[in-house]
Design a protein around this motif. Structure first.
Motif, PDB file in Angstrom:
ATOM      1  N   MET A   1       0.845  -1.340  -0.087  1.00 25.65           N
ATOM      2  CA  MET A   1       0.157   0.080  -0.005  1.00 25.65           C
ATOM      3  C   MET A   1       0.811   1.303  -0.141  1.00 25.65           C
ATOM      4  SD  MET A   1      -1.436   2.635   1.857  1.00 25.65           S
ATOM      5  CE  MET A   1      -1.194   2.218   3.657  1.00 25.65           C
ATOM      6  N   SER A  67      -3.562  -2.128  -5.650  1.00 16.24           N
ATOM      7  CA  SER A  67      -4.716  -2.572  -4.650  1.00 16.24           C
ATOM      8  C   SER A  67      -4.106  -2.111  -3.273  1.00 16.24           C
ATOM      9  CB  SER A  67      -4.726  -4.031  -4.761  1.00 16.24           C
ATOM     10  OG  SER A  67      -5.570  -4.338  -3.837  1.00 16.24           O
ATOM     11  N   GLY A  68      -5.064  -1.317  -2.633  1.00 12.55           N
ATOM     12  CA  GLY A  68      -4.642  -0.792  -1.352  1.00 12.55           C
ATOM     13  C   GLY A  68      -4.341   0.544  -1.162  1.00 12.55           C
ATOM     14  N   ASP A  69      -3.836   1.038  -2.298  1.00 13.00           N
ATOM     15  CA  ASP A  69      -3.475   2.542  -2.216  1.00 13.00           C
ATOM     16  C   ASP A  69      -4.300   3.256  -1.691  1.00 13.00           C
ATOM     17  OD1 ASP A  69      -1.225   1.688  -3.384  1.00 13.00           O
ATOM     18  OD2 ASP A  69      -1.540   2.469  -5.389  1.00 13.00           O
ATOM     19  N   ARG A  70      -3.817   4.587  -0.932  1.00 11.24           N
ATOM     20  CA  ARG A  70      -4.534   5.767  -0.716  1.00 11.24           C
ATOM     21  C   ARG A  70      -4.277   6.842  -1.696  1.00 11.24           C
ATOM     22  NH1 ARG A  70      -4.768   6.632   5.642  1.00 11.24           N
ATOM     23  NH2 ARG A  70      -5.832   4.787   6.666  1.00 11.24           N
ATOM     24  N   ALA A  99      -7.683   1.553  -1.856  1.00 12.23           N
ATOM     25  CA  ALA A  99      -8.455   1.659  -0.545  1.00 12.23           C
ATOM     26  C   ALA A  99      -9.259   2.957  -0.360  1.00 12.23           C
ATOM     27  CB  ALA A  99      -7.364   1.490   0.580  1.00 12.23           C
TER      28      ALA A  99
END
Length: 285
Positions: A1, A67-70, A99
């Motif tokens: 992330m 996937s899961g990045d802010r 995310a």
């Protein structure tokens, strides 16, 4: 992330990346989405990941997110082109399974009744339609929108606008960047909209008086009609569509739409917002 900042070499984006680093976020956990890697070479040297992509080229956005990045989507600067550009970013972020997605819109959100807000309102709806967890950072006016023009103001001895006696609750670009950092690094911001504005609202007459005081030169506020303001802007070389947008902003100021204050910005950044007098003083150094 990763914490991902789009438009990372722009004026706001640079401040956000610097703010993340200053906040102690490891450089390897920050990704800067940029069009030109050379302009972001200083970030790369410090260990920030560069992801090369262009809002106007959707195919380049495929690898911009994980996937899961802010993600912080900083609104594009090409007025009139921003809706398809923003939609391309939103689609790519959704496809990647990020995310959360924060977006820098405009003060008032759906209630902002002036042309500059139109693309922001469409973008907010696109974010909602995507189903992604979101945060709307509805930025008010920047001090720098005025202080960057101080040379012309001092040359002519006047602040010229068609905003009447309207007031502006502006803040520094650094204040708005700090709010974005707080959202990217903090918790509990999902599916919220923040109306971001300065602690104090001031009139252009007061601004002119502050410039005069700080510079030692005679500077006044010259209120003109919208039509006169448009002619001034056209005479300065602005394209007619952009001149019309700026005249519309002055009308919004006169109507009080950029004077709204609820304290969201100061609460997010954990301190008072920067006074306009301080911004004037810095610009005159």
């Amino acid at each position: 992330m990763s914490l991902v900042v789009t438009g990372a070499t722009g004026q706001l984006g640079r401040l956000v990346v610097e703010g993340l680093l200053d906040a102690g976020v490891p450089a390897g956990e920050i990704a800067a989405v940029v069009r030109d890697k050379e302009k972001a070479a200083d970030f790369a040297e410090r260990g920030v990941e560069l992801r090369i992509a262009d809002y106007s080229a959707p195919a380049t956005l495929t690898d911009a997110f994980r996937s899961g990045d802010r993600v912080l989507l900083i609104s594009g600067s090409e007025v009139g082109q921003r809706v398809p550009q923003h939609r391309a970013v939103i689609d790519a972020a959704k496809a990647a399974g990020v995310a959360s997605l924060a977006y820098t819109g405009v003060l008032g959100g759906p209630d902002a009744d002036f042309a500059l807000a139109d693309e922001h309102k469409v973008t907010e709806q696109a974010v909602l339609d995507s189903g992604l967890p979101y945060t709307f950072l509805r930025n008010g006016w920047y001090h720098e929108n005025y202080t960057q023009n101080l040379a012309a103001v001092l040359e002519h001895g006047a602040v010229v606008a068609s905003a009447g006696e309207g007031r502006i609750a502006s803040a520094s670009r650094a204040d708005f960047a700090a709010a974005a950092v707080a959202v990217l690094t903090g918790e509990g911001h999902e599916n919220k909209a923040y109306e971001l504005s300065g602690d104090d609202a001031w009139s252009l007459a007061e601004y002119a008086a502050e410039v005069a005081k700080r510079s030692g030169k005679d500077v006044v506020y010259r209120a003109v009609t919208p039509a006169e303001n448009r002619e001034v802007l056209l005479g300065a070389g602005l394209p007619a569509p952009f001149a019309d947008i700026l005249v519309g902003v002055d009308t919004a100021i006169e109507q009080g739409l950029l004077a709204r204050r609820n304290g969201d910005l100061a609460r997010l950044i954990g301190r008072p917002t920067t006074p306009v007098a301080e911004a004037v003083a810095d610009a005159l150094k």
